[in-house]
Design an enzyme around this catalytic site. Structure first.
Site, PDB file in Angstrom:
ATOM      1  N   ASN A 151       6.847  -6.251   1.288  1.00  0.00           N
ATOM      2  CA  ASN A 151       6.839  -4.899   1.829  1.00  0.00           C
ATOM      3  C   ASN A 151       5.533  -4.264   1.361  1.00  0.00           C
ATOM      4  O   ASN A 151       5.392  -3.956   0.180  1.00  0.00           O
ATOM      5  CB  ASN A 151       8.036  -4.100   1.332  1.00  0.00           C
ATOM      6  CG  ASN A 151       8.042  -2.669   1.842  1.00  0.00           C
ATOM      7  OD1 ASN A 151       7.050  -2.168   2.348  1.00  0.00           O
ATOM      8  ND2 ASN A 151       9.168  -1.997   1.686  1.00  0.00           N
ATOM      9  N   GLN A 194       4.429  -1.424   1.476  1.00  0.00           N
ATOM     10  CA  GLN A 194       4.577  -0.073   0.929  1.00  0.00           C
ATOM     11  C   GLN A 194       5.059  -0.077  -0.521  1.00  0.00           C
ATOM     12  O   GLN A 194       5.107   0.972  -1.159  1.00  0.00           O
ATOM     13  CB  GLN A 194       5.548   0.737   1.795  1.00  0.00           C
ATOM     14  CG  GLN A 194       5.114   0.864   3.240  1.00  0.00           C
ATOM     15  CD  GLN A 194       3.727   1.459   3.391  1.00  0.00           C
ATOM     16  OE1 GLN A 194       3.413   2.476   2.778  1.00  0.00           O
ATOM     17  NE2 GLN A 194       2.890   0.807   4.182  1.00  0.00           N
ATOM     18  N   CYS A 195       5.417  -1.248  -1.052  1.00  0.00           N
ATOM     19  CA  CYS A 195       6.002  -1.378  -2.389  1.00  0.00           C
ATOM     20  C   CYS A 195       4.954  -1.866  -3.385  1.00  0.00           C
ATOM     21  O   CYS A 195       4.352  -2.928  -3.201  1.00  0.00           O
ATOM     22  CB  CYS A 195       7.168  -2.360  -2.323  1.00  0.00           C
ATOM     23  SG  CYS A 195       7.857  -2.811  -3.932  1.00  0.00           S
ATOM     24  N   GLY A 196       4.744  -1.104  -4.463  1.00  0.00           N
ATOM     25  CA  GLY A 196       3.776  -1.484  -5.487  1.00  0.00           C
ATOM     26  C   GLY A 196       4.106  -2.807  -6.144  1.00  0.00           C
ATOM     27  O   GLY A 196       3.206  -3.622  -6.415  1.00  0.00           O
ATOM     28  N   ARG A 216       3.100  -5.476  -3.733  1.00  0.00           N
ATOM     29  CA  ARG A 216       1.638  -5.605  -3.681  1.00  0.00           C
ATOM     30  C   ARG A 216       1.104  -6.320  -4.922  1.00  0.00           C
ATOM     31  O   ARG A 216       0.222  -7.180  -4.831  1.00  0.00           O
ATOM     32  CB  ARG A 216       0.971  -4.238  -3.519  1.00  0.00           C
ATOM     33  CG  ARG A 216       1.191  -3.613  -2.158  1.00  0.00           C
ATOM     34  CD  ARG A 216       0.302  -2.390  -1.949  1.00  0.00           C
ATOM     35  NE  ARG A 216       0.452  -1.374  -2.987  1.00  0.00           N
ATOM     36  CZ  ARG A 216       1.319  -0.370  -2.960  1.00  0.00           C
ATOM     37  NH1 ARG A 216       2.153  -0.245  -1.934  1.00  0.00           N
ATOM     38  NH2 ARG A 216       1.362   0.510  -3.945  1.00  0.00           N
TER      39      ARG A 216
END
Length: 141
Positions: free
Chosen positions: A9, A11-13, A16
């Protein structure tokens, strides 16, 4: 080249950071944006089982419709929980990573190091600045 897949995802730190750790190992993984392309029921069940988790442990609560869907009900079956995860992929906890060395739900992101080759290719800092890998490519204690 090592075959690695990450259910990601962007959008997820944590997701990432996990992807960056995989790349820091010198591996370009297959990246599956599981919100746009959710895994099949069989693949999801396989990921959960191979990661050594229960279906309930693989559900994300924060930032999801978990409460609204009544998923906290302990009497719900695994099938009902899987149905909810497939209908609402945001409920699938992330990121799942698959390598020849195993499957992990990489929360926190450094869990992925258990199934990647070491040493890494160089130093690595998480997005928050925390040093995980030193200049020699070894994990910092």
């Amino acid at each position: 080249m090592m075959d690695v897949t990450i259910y990601h995802n962007p959008q997820c730190g944590t997701s990432r950071n996990t992807l960056a750790l995989i790349r820091n190992a010198g591996v370009e993984p297959t990246v599956v944006d599981y919100l746009a392309t959710p895994p099949s029921r069989a693949v999801l069940q396989d990921l959960i089982a191979k990661a050594g988790l229960t279906v309930r442990q693989a559900i994300r609560q924060k930032g999801t419709p978990y409460a609204e869907l009544g998923l906290a009900d302990a009497t719900l079956s695994d099938d009902a929980l899987l149905d909810a995860m497939l209908a609402h992929p945001i409920l699938i906890n992330r990121p799942f990573v698959v390598t020849p060395f195993g499957v992990r739900l990489s929360r926190p992101s450094e869990v992925v190091l258990e199934i990647l080759p070491l040493p890494q290719k160089g130093p690595f800092h998480k997005e928050d600045g925390e040093l995980l890998i030193d200049a020699e490519g070894n994990r910092v204690a």
